[in-house]
Design a protein around this motif. Structure first.
Motif, PDB file in Angstrom:
ATOM      1  N   ARG A   8      49.144  80.504  62.252  1.00 29.49           N
ATOM      2  CA  ARG A   8      49.636  80.037  63.553  1.00 29.49           C
ATOM      3  C   ARG A   8      50.883  79.173  63.465  1.00 29.49           C
ATOM      4  NH1 ARG A   8      44.513  78.365  67.416  1.00 29.49           N
ATOM      5  NH2 ARG A   8      43.403  80.356  67.332  1.00 29.49           N
ATOM      6  N   THR A   9      51.189  78.670  62.282  1.00 25.88           N
ATOM      7  CA  THR A   9      52.349  77.791  62.143  1.00 25.88           C
ATOM      8  C   THR A   9      53.486  78.414  61.340  1.00 25.88           C
ATOM      9  OG1 THR A   9      51.443  76.719  60.165  1.00 25.88           O
ATOM     10  CG2 THR A   9      50.883  75.739  62.297  1.00 25.88           C
ATOM     11  N   ARG A  21      58.603  73.330  64.637  1.00 25.13           N
ATOM     12  CA  ARG A  21      57.642  72.279  64.279  1.00 25.13           C
ATOM     13  C   ARG A  21      57.671  71.148  65.308  1.00 25.13           C
ATOM     14  NH1 ARG A  21      57.135  70.091  58.231  1.00 25.13           N
ATOM     15  NH2 ARG A  21      56.423  72.245  58.104  1.00 25.13           N
ATOM     16  N   MET A  71      56.300  72.442  68.797  1.00 23.75           N
ATOM     17  CA  MET A  71      54.840  72.615  68.803  1.00 23.75           C
ATOM     18  C   MET A  71      54.135  71.278  68.951  1.00 23.75           C
ATOM     19  SD  MET A  71      54.320  75.659  65.939  1.00 23.75           S
ATOM     20  CE  MET A  71      52.596  76.027  66.346  1.00 23.75           C
ATOM     21  N   ASP A 118      50.403  78.103  68.905  1.00 22.16           N
ATOM     22  CA  ASP A 118      50.668  79.287  68.091  1.00 22.16           C
ATOM     23  C   ASP A 118      52.169  79.572  68.099  1.00 22.16           C
ATOM     24  OD1 ASP A 118      50.913  82.061  67.148  1.00 22.16           O
ATOM     25  OD2 ASP A 118      48.735  82.138  67.347  1.00 22.16           O
ATOM     26  N   ILE A 119      52.751  79.706  66.904  1.00 19.88           N
ATOM     27  CA  ILE A 119      54.197  79.877  66.796  1.00 19.88           C
ATOM     28  C   ILE A 119      54.676  81.186  67.427  1.00 19.88           C
ATOM     29  CG2 ILE A 119      54.159  81.025  64.533  1.00 19.88           C
ATOM     30  CD1 ILE A 119      56.569  79.213  63.764  1.00 19.88           C
TER      31      ILE A 119
END
Length: 432
Positions: A165-166, A300, A303, A310-311
């Motif tokens: 997710r990152t 980053r 978020m 979720d990226i």
């Protein structure tokens, strides 16, 4: 046989080779990237899926969360650094081509030939001479050589990475450079110098300073750099944000630090920075200045600021997502509200690794990306097994599928999963 014919036809049509490690399919002799033709070779591993992200420029789109963060950072530098006429000192470069030379991406930054960041396993190569930039710092030397002393570089960067997710193979960075002469650093104090004179090289630890710099020059540059970046952290996260500095290593700065902020009950690495390696400046004919530089990732920060889980959402065209960031106040405290919680679908895949060639997990991840695209939420290695008699090694990966805008059916997922199982065989593995 039909699968092989279809794949050959697709590669010929798109001028891209989807699987960098596959040797069964002949590569096209050249590929087209951003309307330019490049000869292919054994390094070519750019996929059609990755190339489809070129020039989408989501970080420049009005009201996009990445654009909001980008503009906040620009505004901070415009306000913090001005000349006597109150005009901004820093210039902004946001449309630099993501296709760079190996020299730009590595050599100009003193990255050693054997450094792992040069690996085909980590980068998207067009051929052995060109790649999709792995960091915005790749443009640092060309801009300094053009005579710029204060600038921000903003754009998309590309790295082969794990899937969760990152992490996403395309993300966005802001890099900055500031150079100062002796007169700018020490004003009217002629007794102080930027560089050690003659053969005077006082012993220092590597983290304290480079041998060619005076301690006074480094400490003043360090003070300005850290003061600037703490101010940026407070500008983004609030005046009361907790922060700390961590010593680190980068090939292109010395000394080097990472800035961490305490956010959501944990320490978050916000950026990396340091004093520019003097040989980088000397190599382009700059012998009278000392510089500092930093780099940070927009995803980053966004978020964290907007609580985006979720990226992949940054690439969504869903109005329910984008409309949440439609504001004329870029400093507004926006908290992302999930459109809907669509369920996951999970399938496992197990295979024996090849015995006659090396296996890289990133090659497998690239196949998953090419086939599943943004349906893939996460891929994780859940089991590694070595047969006690034959010595053969086996991996089992769990693939989590989730659509960002609707519910996936298990039959849809199974079709994609079967395609992955078919194409992964080109890595020399045997499905269990």
């Amino acid at each position: 046989m039909n699968i092989l014919m279809n794949l050959t036809h697709a590669i010929s049509k798109l001028l891209f080779r989807n699987l960098s490690s596959a040797s069964a399919i002949e590569k096209p002799k050249e590929i087209s990237v951003l309307n330019n033709l490049y000869a292919t070779d054994c390094y070519t591993n750019v996929t059609e899926k990755i190339a489809s992200h070129l020039k989408k420029d989501i970080y420049l789109k009005p009201y996009h969360p990445l654009s909001l963060v980008r503009q906040r950072i620009i505004n901070y530098f415009y306000k913090s650094f001005v000349n006597r006429r109150e005009n901004p000192v820093f210039s902004i470069y946001e449309n630099l081509s993501p296709v760079v030379s190996v020299s730009q991406n590595f050599d100009s930054l003193l990255i050693p030939q054997d450094h792992p960041s040069r690996s085909k396993n980590d980068c998207y190569y067009i051929n052995q001479n060109y790649l999709l930039r792995a960091h915005m710092t790749a443009h640092q030397s060309e801009l300094m050589q053009a005579g710029l002393n204060n600038f921000l570089m903003i754009g998309d960067v590309y790295r082969r990475d794990e899937i969760d997710r990152t992490h996403y193979p395309v993300f966005h960075q802001v890099d900055a450079v500031r150079l100062k002469t002796k007169e700018e650093l020490f004003l009217k104090d002629e007794a102080l110098n930027v560089f050690e004179e003659g053969n005077n090289r006082a012993f220092t630890t590597a983290q304290e300073k480079q041998a060619c710099h005076t301690l006074e020059a480094v400490k003043l540059m360090e003070y300005e750099l850290k003061n600037t970046l703490v101010g940026l952290a407070k500008h983004l996260f609030g005046e009361d944000v907790e922060y700390r500095w961590v010593d680190t290593y980068f090939p292109f700065t010395q000394p080097s630090w990472e800035l961490e902020v305490y956010h959501a009950d944990d320490w978050l690495e916000l950026l990396g920075c340091g004093i520019v390696q003097q040989p980088i400046l000397n190599n382009i004919g700059i012998n009278d200045r000392i510089g500092w530089a930093f780099g940070l990732g927009l995803e980053r920060i966004a978020m964290c600021l907007y609580k985006i889980p979720d990226i992949r959402l940054f690439w969504s065209n869903d109005s329910g997502f984008l409309n949440q960031f439609k504001t004329d106040d870029i400093n507004k405290n926006i908290v992302y509200q999930p459109i809907s919680q669509y369920p996951q679908c999970t399938n496992d895949i197990s295979f024996w690794l090849p015995q006659d060639q090396e296996f890289f997990s990133n090659d497998f991840y690239e196949i998953v990306r090419c086939v599943g695209g943004d349906l893939i939420e996460q891929v994780s290695l859940i089991d590694a097994f070595t047969h006690p008699k034959t010595g053969r090694k086996s991996h089992c990966y769990r693939i989590v599928y989730r659509h960002m805008e609707r519910t996936l059916t298990q039959s849809e997922v199974n079709a994609v999963h079967e395609k992955i199982e078919s194409e992964v065989k080109q890595l020399g593995v045997t499905i269990r």
